[in-house]
Design an enzyme around this catalytic site. Structure first.
Site, PDB file in Angstrom:
ATOM      1  N   TRP A 236      56.294   5.497  40.589  1.00 28.09           N
ATOM      2  CA  TRP A 236      55.639   4.451  39.790  1.00 28.09           C
ATOM      3  C   TRP A 236      55.058   5.054  38.521  1.00 28.09           C
ATOM      4  CZ3 TRP A 236      57.006  -0.170  40.898  1.00 28.09           C
ATOM      5  CH2 TRP A 236      56.367  -1.252  40.300  1.00 28.09           C
ATOM      6  N   ASP A 312      50.180   2.378  30.451  1.00 31.55           N
ATOM      7  CA  ASP A 312      49.487   1.213  29.909  1.00 31.55           C
ATOM      8  C   ASP A 312      49.400   0.115  30.964  1.00 31.55           C
ATOM      9  OD1 ASP A 312      52.303   0.772  29.843  1.00 31.55           O
ATOM     10  OD2 ASP A 312      52.012  -0.853  28.409  1.00 31.55           O
ATOM     11  N   GLU A 315      52.455  -0.907  32.561  1.00 31.93           N
ATOM     12  CA  GLU A 315      53.052   0.126  33.418  1.00 31.93           C
ATOM     13  C   GLU A 315      54.343   0.699  32.875  1.00 31.93           C
ATOM     14  OE1 GLU A 315      53.021  -2.510  37.201  1.00 31.93           O
ATOM     15  OE2 GLU A 315      51.594  -0.905  37.584  1.00 31.93           O
TER      16      GLU A 315
END
Ligand SMILES: *[C@@H]1O[C@H](CO)[C@@H](O)[C@H](O)[C@H]1NC(C)=O
Ligand SMILES: *[C@@H]1O[C@H](CO)[C@@H](O)[C@H](O)[C@H]1NC(C)=O
Ligand SMILES: *[C@@H]1O[C@H](CO)[C@@H](O)[C@H](O)[C@H]1NC(C)=O
Ligand SMILES: *[C@@H]1O[C@H](CO)[C@@H](O)[C@H](O)[C@H]1NC(C)=O
Ligand SMILES: *[C@@H]1O[C@H](CO)[C@@H](O)[C@H](O)[C@H]1NC(C)=O
Ligand SMILES: *[C@@H]1O[C@H](CO)[C@@H](O)[C@H](O)[C@H]1NC(C)=O
Ligand SMILES: *[C@@H]1O[C@H](CO)[C@@H](O)[C@H](O)[C@H]1NC(C)=O
Ligand SMILES: *[C@@H]1O[C@H](CO)[C@@H](O)[C@H](O)[C@H]1NC(C)=O
Length: 612
Positions: A236, A312, A315
């Site tokens: 992620w 940010d 993402e």
């Protein structure tokens, strides 16, 4: 890259019709603000207009002319009895005709009412709380956990995001006061917030791919969690450093709301447990424990990590971001105030917590205003992520959302403490202008509105290619379109509560936003001098201007109205061609953003109708 980009940008800027230094005065305004702030001088600005503007061409100070308008001249007709000094300049500027909705007024109002109720219900349906829903028994959602959306596939948003959760619970906090209750509070919702903070304590202490509490609290930067509080271990965009400061803001807002209703934390825990005949088994029993267990960690995370890169809020980009830095500054500012003025006894003997927060405040402020590159001399709006200015315009709805989340108090006066990048800031308003101008063309669902001077559907940023499931073309978002309305309502409220004249530079660029409200306000070709529009406080023209802002705000919500389902359902996005719901259904943040803009609409209405 940064340097070339900057020069390129500056040449573009210089080719515009005004090679002079108006842009620099934007920055100078901010520096002046720092000066005022640091010297603790009461703010007297608002009336004085651009200060110290030098004419670089001649070295002479330019003269500033006021174009004062108290009453807009009715279209085209100059009555023979008009005042002798009524000049060409005053007649030239007019309010733009605006309409608030594409349906009848009462139909729009009825929809607003219904959508407000639906939105809050839908938001609560996405928070794990046995008093509100069955998410814990049906889906194993932790008590106090907030799901981003019930959608489990295409896309799977059935997770807790620290950012979305904090923003959502902050919306709940602004709803907990209820003067009809003997406690002055809606205890059900107080319980929801207590559970959220209790759950946050668990997340804070769970090791995850971003780290743990050691050595520098890096684990708090983990953005996304399984609904049962276990760590999400897939790859992620991590870390994301806006989560902890947003959670700190929400926690401090909660404590302040309790205090205003005359309750201590101990007291409401007790009231809740009696009312609902339950033992919450919270990991904190007092305000001091809550601060030590939860808040202090989040504030410390900011102090130790704000300089580091992170992803940010969308993402996607690893770097440093305006939204993140502004949220960090706000958390540090509220935290400093708390440890200095509200609970000095919670600080340690050396006062090192408030001292550390004080230093971080100064550093982050400087970063936002100077070192971060968010204020670019070739742009009249704020750049969200300066590192990628080569690939993107820098325009991003995150700029507006950042301003909204950090300017959310219902108290304002000419003397109240100023926090930078308020909604009336020209950089904030020009970001709105820039987004509107790009997106009214970019999204076909806006084409009918483009020449009607109505609010349009907004998305995240013009270059977006995320379609809600994967990548192709970006779409408008509900939360972005609602944010535009909220900015406009807050601008009204901001000015109304200051008792000051409205002063708008007429240079066509610094105040470009205002061309949405007024016609022919670009005076940049009127020789060397500078011009500013002055609309005296509470004059007929002032009131008409406020009504125009309100009408424009409503027209953004009217665009939301066009795209929600008949049952008031909102997803994350709506298709740029067809206008139909798209992406994660029942996105919690979409409902919260709508609800919040509606709350500020009420505040703006109150201000417009107040006798003073
Ligand atoms: C915004 O409002 C503040 C007062 O809160 C004022 O000092 C400032 O000059 C205003 N900014 C602009 C660009 O008008
Ligand atoms: C221009 O208007 C501002 C705001 O009302 C006022 O403070 C200032 O004194 C005016 N300047 C002149 C030259 O009248
Ligand atoms: C939760 O489930 C119970 C039955 O298990 C049901 O009676 C109740 O209506 C449900 N509550 C909600 C909010 O759906
Ligand atoms: C406040 O309490 C009254 C009385 O119980 C209730 O009717 C009303 O819905 C409550 N308002 C909110 C916002 O919870
Ligand atoms: C508290 O708020 C919830 C959610 O809006 C509502 O359902 C409930 O009726 C409110 N409670 C009271 C006592 O007003
Ligand atoms: C509210 O906060 C003040 C400090 O700002 C404190 O003195 C007071 O005791 C608090 N009220 C309650 C009910 O906790
Ligand atoms: C609060 O957190 C503790 C763990 O720290 C947990 O045992 C307890 O069940 C939680 N309370 C609620 C209401 O979820
Ligand atoms: C403008 O509106 C305010 C209320 O916001 C009111 O007090 C004032 O009288 C109005 N001014 C005029 C000229 O109507």
């Amino acid at each position: 890259m940064g340097k070339n980009q900057c020069e390129q940008g500056f040449r573009d800027g210089a080719r515009r019709k005004w090679p002079r230094i108006s842009l620099l005065t934007l920055g100078a305004g901010y520096l002046l603000w720092v000066f005022l702030y640091n010297s603790d001088a009461p703010s007297t600005s608002g009336g004085a207009g651009p200060r110290g503007r030098a004419n670089f061409a001649t070295g002479q100070p330019a003269t500033t002319h006021n174009v004062t308008i108290s009453n807009f001249n009715p279209q085209g007709s100059v009555s023979p009895t008009s005042a002798p000094d009524y000049s060409y300049y005053q007649q030239r500027i007019q309010l733009r005709p605006l309409i608030s909705s594409t349906v009848a007024r009462d139909e729009f109002e009825a929809w607003l009412q219904k959508q407000t109720t639906v939105s809050f219900e839908r938001l609560l349906a996405n928070i794990g709380d046995v008093e509100l829903n069955n998410l814990s028994s049906t889906d194993g959602v932790a008590e106090g956990g907030v799901i981003a959306s019930p959608s489990k596939q295409a896309p799977n948003y059935f997770y807790q995001w620290v950012r979305d959760s904090a923003i959502t619970i902050n919306t709940v906090v602004s709803h907990i006061s209820n003067s009809s209750q003997s406690s002055g509070l809606n205890l059900t919702l107080v319980g929801t917030v207590l559970k959220y903070i209790n759950n946050s304590c668990i997340l804070q202490r769970t090791a995850n791919p971003s780290g743990s509490l050691q050595p520098e609290l890096e684990g708090l930067g983990e953005p996304k969690w399984e609904v049962d509080d276990s760590a999400f271990t897939g790859s992620w965009g991590r870390p994301q450093s806006d989560g902890p400061p947003l959670r700190a803001i929400t926690t401090l807002n909660f404590l302040s709301t309790l205090n205003q209703s005359g309750h201590s934390l101990e007291n409401v825990i007790d009231l809740y447990q009696k009312e609902f005949k339950t033992d919450l088994r919270l990991s904190f029993q007092s305000e001091r424990e809550l601060i030590e267990q939860a808040l202090a960690l989040d504030l410390n995370f900011v102090v130790k990590n704000w300089r580091k890169s992170g992803f940010d809020l969308w993402e996607e980009v690893n770097g440093q971001h305006f939204f993140t830095a502004l949220c960090q500054l706000k958390a540090v500012s509220l935290g400093r105030n708390y440890y200095t003025n509200i609970r000095p006894e919670f600080d340690n003997e050396q006062k090192s917590i408030s001292g550390g927060l004080h230093n971080s405040f100064e550093d982050i402020l400087n970063f936002l205003l100077v070192d971060g590159g968010f204020l670019n001399p070739a742009k009249n709006y704020i750049v969200e992520t300066p590192q990628i200015l080569g690939q993107r315009s820098g325009l991003d709805i995150a700029i507006l959302i950042g301003s909204l989340l950090t300017h959310d108090s219902e108290e304002n006066s000419p003397n109240s403490e100023k926090f930078p990048f308020d909604v009336n800031d020209s950089g904030i308003l020009n970001s709105l202008y820039g987004l509107v101008k790009q997106m009214e063309i970019l999204y076909p669902v806006n084409h009918q509105r483009a020449n009607l001077n109505l609010g349009v559907a907004l998305g995240r940023y013009p270059e977006d290619i995320y379609n809600g499931v994967d990548t192709s073309e970006g779409n408008p978002w509900f939360l972005a379109t609602s944010a535009a309305a909220e900015v406009l309502y807050k601008v009204i409220w901001h000015y109304q509560s200051l008792n000051q004249d409205l002063v708008i530079p007429l240079d066509g660029w610094q105040s470009e936003f205002w061309s949405l409200i007024f016609e022919r306000i670009d005076f940049s070709l009127q020789g060397q001098d500078t011009w500013q529009l002055v609309i005296p406080y509470h004059s007929p023209a002032y009131n008409q201007t406020m009504v125009s802002l309100f009408t424009l705000g409503d027209s953004f919500l009217d665009k939301v109205r066009e795209h929600v389902s008949d049952e008031g359902e909102m997803s994350e996005q709506f298709n740029r061609y067809t206008g139909f719901l798209q992406g994660a259904r029942h996105l919690t943040w979409s409902y919260g953003a709508f609800w919040s803009s509606r709350r500020w609409r009420d505040q703006a209405l109150k201000a417009l109708n107040a006798p003073n």
